[in-house]
Design an enzyme around this catalytic site. Sequence first.
Site, PDB file in Angstrom:
ATOM      1  CD  GLU A  32      30.316  63.236 -34.796  1.00 39.68           C
ATOM      2  OE1 GLU A  32      31.664  64.234 -35.822  1.00 39.68           O
ATOM      3  OE2 GLU A  32      30.798  62.223 -35.403  1.00 39.68           O
ATOM      4  CG  ASP A  45      26.959  59.143 -31.877  1.00 46.89           C
ATOM      5  OD1 ASP A  45      27.604  60.624 -32.165  1.00 46.89           O
ATOM      6  OD2 ASP A  45      26.561  59.064 -33.438  1.00 46.89           O
TER       7      ASP A  45
HETATM    8 ZN   LIG Z   1      34.085  61.227 -34.534  1.00 45.51          ZN
END
Ligand SMILES: [Zn+2]
Length: 361
Positions: free
Chosen positions: A130, A72
């Site tokens: 993340e 992401d």
């Molecule tokens: Zn990163």
Amino acid sequence: MEKVISHFKKLVNINSPSKKEKPMADYLVDRLKELNFQVTVDKGGKNMGDTGNVIGKRDGKGQPLLLCAHMDTVESTENIVIKDEEGRISTDGTTILGADDKAGLVAILEGIKMAGENTRPLEIVFTFGEEAGLNGSKALDISQFKSKNAFVLDSGGDVGTVIVKAPSEIDFAVKIHGKAAHSGVNPEDGVSAIKIAGIAIGNLPMGRIDEETTANIGVLNGGTSTNVVCPLVELKGEVRSHNFSKAEKIHDQYKDVFEVAAKEMGGKIEWISEVVFKNFEVKKDEDIILYLKKKFDALKLDMVLKPRGGGSDANILNNKGIKTVNLGVGMEKGHSKEEYITHQNLINATKLVKTLVEVED
Ligand SMILES: [Zn+2]
């Protein structure tokens, strides 16, 4: 090496903000299959987004190794316009570039491709979410992996940078309940949540607590009108420390001070907190660092061991029992529209992966 650059641009053109990584996940599944990996997508992303973690496994010789990067980006890169000038890739300034962490993704894919089939047993994890709070690595079932060491490719700094230390973070949110009253008619019937907040904040340490610990209140909301004794204030903050028990201690102190101030004034609080990630530290004489040093020497790159103020998937993997460091891949000004990366760092990161996965003589 032109392939590395063109592949990077291809990844940058796949929009994959947190919670909407599925097009990227589908693409990565196909690439890993081409590299003869057994590929699965776990169910970790259920209720969080449109995909789970992409996990690839391939047999090989010697000690297994885990490589990790996140799918992401911190925000959307829709309609991205890439600029590539004098060996440096950026955007026209309308969107972020997303080198964080597409540089990590491309280095893993191209590095393994370059190494061919003669590699160590490989375990690959491409995490979702993340940037939204290390969601993918937190949801990851670690028992499926054999690797004792892992490399996360998700740090700024030229290739050669190794993040060996990162703090714990505890986030908190507090609602202070007072009691509304007319401020000019009957203020004695009210309890000011703003006053409670003020007393508590005045009694709390903030900023740098000691050399390894910081605390901050970053959000304060409350009140509706000057003629109302304020009945509700909400604050949000965080504590970070390279020593988890210190972070807990400061967190507990914050909670106590708010509780006491509220009680003394006749109000009350609601407290919510969460350990976002725990700290880790890898010492410079550990095997994983000695191994890296040998590889950087062979590539004629300087190895620089560094701490980092923020968390990454390396915090989670370390705390789940896999010795992990986070490697610099050259992304700079991440999370901003000035984000850029050089061709040289993309190529060096790819060469680094190649030498990390190759079977040693
Ligand atoms: Zn990163």
